[in-house]
Design an enzyme around this catalytic site. Structure first.
Site, PDB file in Angstrom:
ATOM      1  N   GLU A  51       0.820  -1.134  -0.072  1.00  0.00           N
ATOM      2  CA  GLU A  51      -0.128   0.056   0.037  1.00  0.00           C
ATOM      3  C   GLU A  51       1.076   1.304   0.077  1.00  0.00           C
ATOM      4  O   GLU A  51       1.617   1.403   0.927  1.00  0.00           O
ATOM      5  CB  GLU A  51      -0.820  -0.169   1.207  1.00  0.00           C
ATOM      6  CG  GLU A  51      -1.996   1.088   1.273  1.00  0.00           C
ATOM      7  CD  GLU A  51      -2.898   1.235   2.586  1.00  0.00           C
ATOM      8  OE1 GLU A  51      -2.684   0.263   3.160  1.00  0.00           O
ATOM      9  OE2 GLU A  51      -3.564   2.118   2.390  1.00  0.00           O
ATOM     10  N   ASP A  53      -5.658   9.000   9.950  1.00  0.00           N
ATOM     11  CA  ASP A  53      -4.161   8.468  10.093  1.00  0.00           C
ATOM     12  C   ASP A  53      -3.886   9.024  11.707  1.00  0.00           C
ATOM     13  O   ASP A  53      -3.982  10.128  11.940  1.00  0.00           O
ATOM     14  CB  ASP A  53      -3.204   8.817   9.111  1.00  0.00           C
ATOM     15  CG  ASP A  53      -3.360   7.956   7.998  1.00  0.00           C
ATOM     16  OD1 ASP A  53      -3.302   6.753   8.117  1.00  0.00           O
ATOM     17  OD2 ASP A  53      -3.471   8.742   6.920  1.00  0.00           O
TER      18      ASP A  53
END
Lengths: 389, 278
Positions: free
Chosen positions: B62, B73
């Protein structure tokens, strides 16, 4: 045309929606249902109206500014949100969302704050309603709004400094959303403006429109012009909404022009931004050619935000509200003007709206103008003192 | 021909994705998909790190496009994104990293982004760029199924795979809409919260996999909060793929030199790869 509520996808025209991590989506759906039910529930409305009357001090007065009216050659009225408990309109929303938090059985509240007014209003609601309160605030704002930081602490809230990005309101919203992604099962996010993913922009508008509804009651005839500052846009939405689409009422939202639009250092998301997704909704925002969010700039922490509520974006494109701007310098000048002429220290946010009125006074000559005085300026005194040397 | 060659030889992104997940089925293990932000610590060094991870046993990757406001995040990936943006890693630069990683490793690459850079470029144009770079699929962290339709259509048009998310909070009704939209794979959010390292193995992966498999055979990749071989193994027991992000990124950010980062990742990825068997 004004929309009673956004469509099924939470859209006002092309703006709004819910662009949020999947972890939050079930909570947003549940919030929409809870809010819809509560807003139809007479006991919820009764409890809120009682608090607004006896605790907040609503209706807030509509004051005729005689001296400034004569000076500017207009008929100037001030909607005194600065006289609401905690010193700004923010309390209308935080009490309502606080009651909703209790209704949902959640015990912890998080919030973001820029100028600190929403943080103080949230801390206040949480103290009153026995909720744990955590407020995210950019470190730059903590520095320029020290008084409000201490007020929040006195009220029992935990203030968490946010160091990412420029350390301002955008970063505080992001930090609060990150907390919420992890804590959503037990925590409600009391967002402070008509921004964020659906149902927040709609719900916060409903909680703030009491400002405009009172104004209607307080006047024999609608005013010619209503002027309000626009950062995220909750005070402007509150005062505008009941008048949107009404013939003969000119609605003017004043964004932050910062150091001047040409400098690139401003917070004029509608005037100078482009459509994109910020903090979960499609709206006008400041971004670069690759879609990275840009930092805003304003002397006023509450207007220092690179986005705006999606319903304002819709009003702009539909031609229902006019969005203009005023610079830092013009706002500070207006701050002094209101202090000297009327004995009122306005929040620097509200001073932007007055600054526009002053600039346009000759165009507005003889007309009845309402300024939404969204907050009081005590929090800004130190900053203005520094500027004045 | 081995499945690994199938990934390399596949023409389209969707083919590469199918070949990737066929490894999982045929070898009775999950595929390991390390995450790294593009351009960390530098553009060239990040490509070398992906090559080193491929050599150490990663099945695919990824690759994160740095974003200024990454709501999904945690602090480690946020810091990596800020560092990359400061170093000038724009969306085109990040996609150039993707192209080089595909060319140099032959592995399937999933591009991770937030929705606004895609909208800014134009949905169709963005997916065209991704296909040209040779990516196998796209993950958009803040795109729920409710807004996904135009993105899925654009991905389908250029034969690039597209993920939709399922979290421990997802209701049965929402899971139904995810499945009926026909994603090429499901990103199973193993932990409620943003990306970042956790001390315990996820207790959610078994139930999540079960609820998804009851409705579909779509491949499931688990991510969020998976940072050790033990946690990765727990996810591998139930998923077709396992993404490890912050634990990888932290090792790169903490390394004194790119060489040190490469050595550290080689060891760590080999340990993770060994944990993929069921």
């Amino acid at each position: 045309m004004r929309l009673e509520r956004p469509d099924q996808r939470g859209r006002f025209g092309e703006f709004g929606g819910a662009f949020a991590p999947e972890t939050l989506m079930p909570a947003l759906e549940a919030l929409e249902i809870e809010f819809t039910n509560a807003w139809r529930d007479d006991s919820f409305r009764g409890e809120l109206d009682g608090l607004l009357a006896t605790y907040v001090g609503r209706p807030t007065p509509l004051y005729h500014a005689d001296r400034l009216s004569k000076q500017l050659g207009i008929n100037l009225l001030l909607k005194r949100e600065d006289l609401a408990h905690t010193g700004a309109h923010k309390i209308n929303n935080t009490l309502a969302q606080g009651l909703l938090t209790k209704r949902m059985g959640k015990k912890r509240v998080i919030a973001e704050t820029g100028a600190g007014q929403h943080g103080v209003a949230t801390a206040t609601a949480c103290a009153l309603l026995e909720l744990e309160c955590v407020v995210y605030m950019g470190e730059k704002d903590i520095e320029r709004q020290a008084l409000n930081v201490y007020r929040m602490k006195l009220l029992g809230a935990t203030v968490v400094p946010v160091t990412s990005g420029a350390g301002t309101l955008k970063d505080a919203v992001s930090a609060a959303l990150r907390d919420w992604v992890a804590s959503v099962a037990t925590t409600h996010y009391i967002i402070g403006s008509v921004v964020g993913p659906h149902p927040f922009p709609w719900m916060v508008r409903e909680f703030q429109k009491v400002i405009g509804e009172e104004l209607k009651e307080q006047m024999d005839a609608p005013p010619d012009v209503i002027v309000a500052p626009v950062g995220g846009g909750s005070n402007a939405m509150g005062v505008f909404y009941p008048f949107v689409g009404m013939d003969g009422v000119d609605l003017v939202g004043v964004e932050a022009a910062g150091l001047g639009i040409a400098s690139g250092l401003h917070g004029a998301s509608i005037g100078e931004g482009s459509p994109g997704v910020l903090h979960g909704s499609m709206t006008y925002m400041l971004q670069d050619e690759f879609g990275q969010v840009l930092e805003a700039h304003s002397i006023s922490a509450g207007l220092d935000y690179p986005g705006v509520g999606p319903e304002h974006a819709y009003f702009n494109d539909a031609g229902l509200v006019r969005y203009v701007n005023a610079t830092d310098a013009q706002a500070v000048e207006a701050f002094h003007l209101l202090a000297r002429s009327e004995g009122i220290l306005p929040a620097l946010e509200s001073a932007h709206a007055l600054a526009w009125i002053v600039q346009e006074a000759s165009q507005l000559s003889g007309r009845t103008v309402v300024l939404n005085l969204s907050g009081r300026g005590d929090k800004d005194v130190q900053q203005v003192a520094r500027l004045d040397g | 021909m081995s499945n690994r060659w199938l990934v390399l030889m596949a023409n389209s992104g969707s083919d590469r994705l199918r070949a990737l997940f066929s490894i999982s089925r045929d070898e009775d293990r999950a595929v390991l998909l390390p995450y790294l932000t593009a351009g960390i610590p530098t553009v060239d060094a990040s490509v070398e790190l992906f090559v080193a991870m491929a050599d150490a046993g990663a099945d695919g990757f990824e690759v994160g496009i740095p974003y200024a406001d990454p709501l999904m995040d945690g602090p480690v990936i946020m810091r990596a994104g800020e560092q990359a943006l400061d170093a000038g890693v724009t969306v085109p630069v990040a996609l150039e990293v993707v192209r080089r990683v595909v060319d140099e490793t032959g592995k399937a690459v999933l591009v991770m982004t937030y929705v606004n850079p895609v909208l800014r470029r134009g949905i169709d144009t963005f997916f065209g760029d991704v296909a040209t770079a040779g990516a196998a699929g796209v993950i958009i962290a803040d795109l729920p199924v409710d807004e996904a339709e135009p993105f899925l259509a654009a991905a389908h048009e250029v034969a690039v795979g597209m993920a939709l998310f399922v979290s421990p909070m997802t209701s049965a009704a929402r899971l139904d809409s995810v499945i009926s939209c026909g994603p090429d794979f499901v990103y199973g959010i193993a932990e409620v919260g943003v990306t970042g390292e956790r001390t315990e193995a996820s207790s959610n992966v078994g139930a999540l996999a079960e609820s998804i498999r009851a409705k579909s055979e779509v491949p499931i990749v688990f991510g969020v909060g998976i940072s050790t071989p033990v946690q990765a193994h727990a996810a591998a027991l139930h998923g077709d793929g396992v993404i490890v992000g912050s634990a990888i990124v932290r090792r790169v950010l903490d390394a004194a030199t790119p060489d040190a980062a490469r050595e550290s990742l080689s060891v760590f990825v080999a340990e993770l790869a060994a944990a993929m068997s069921r």
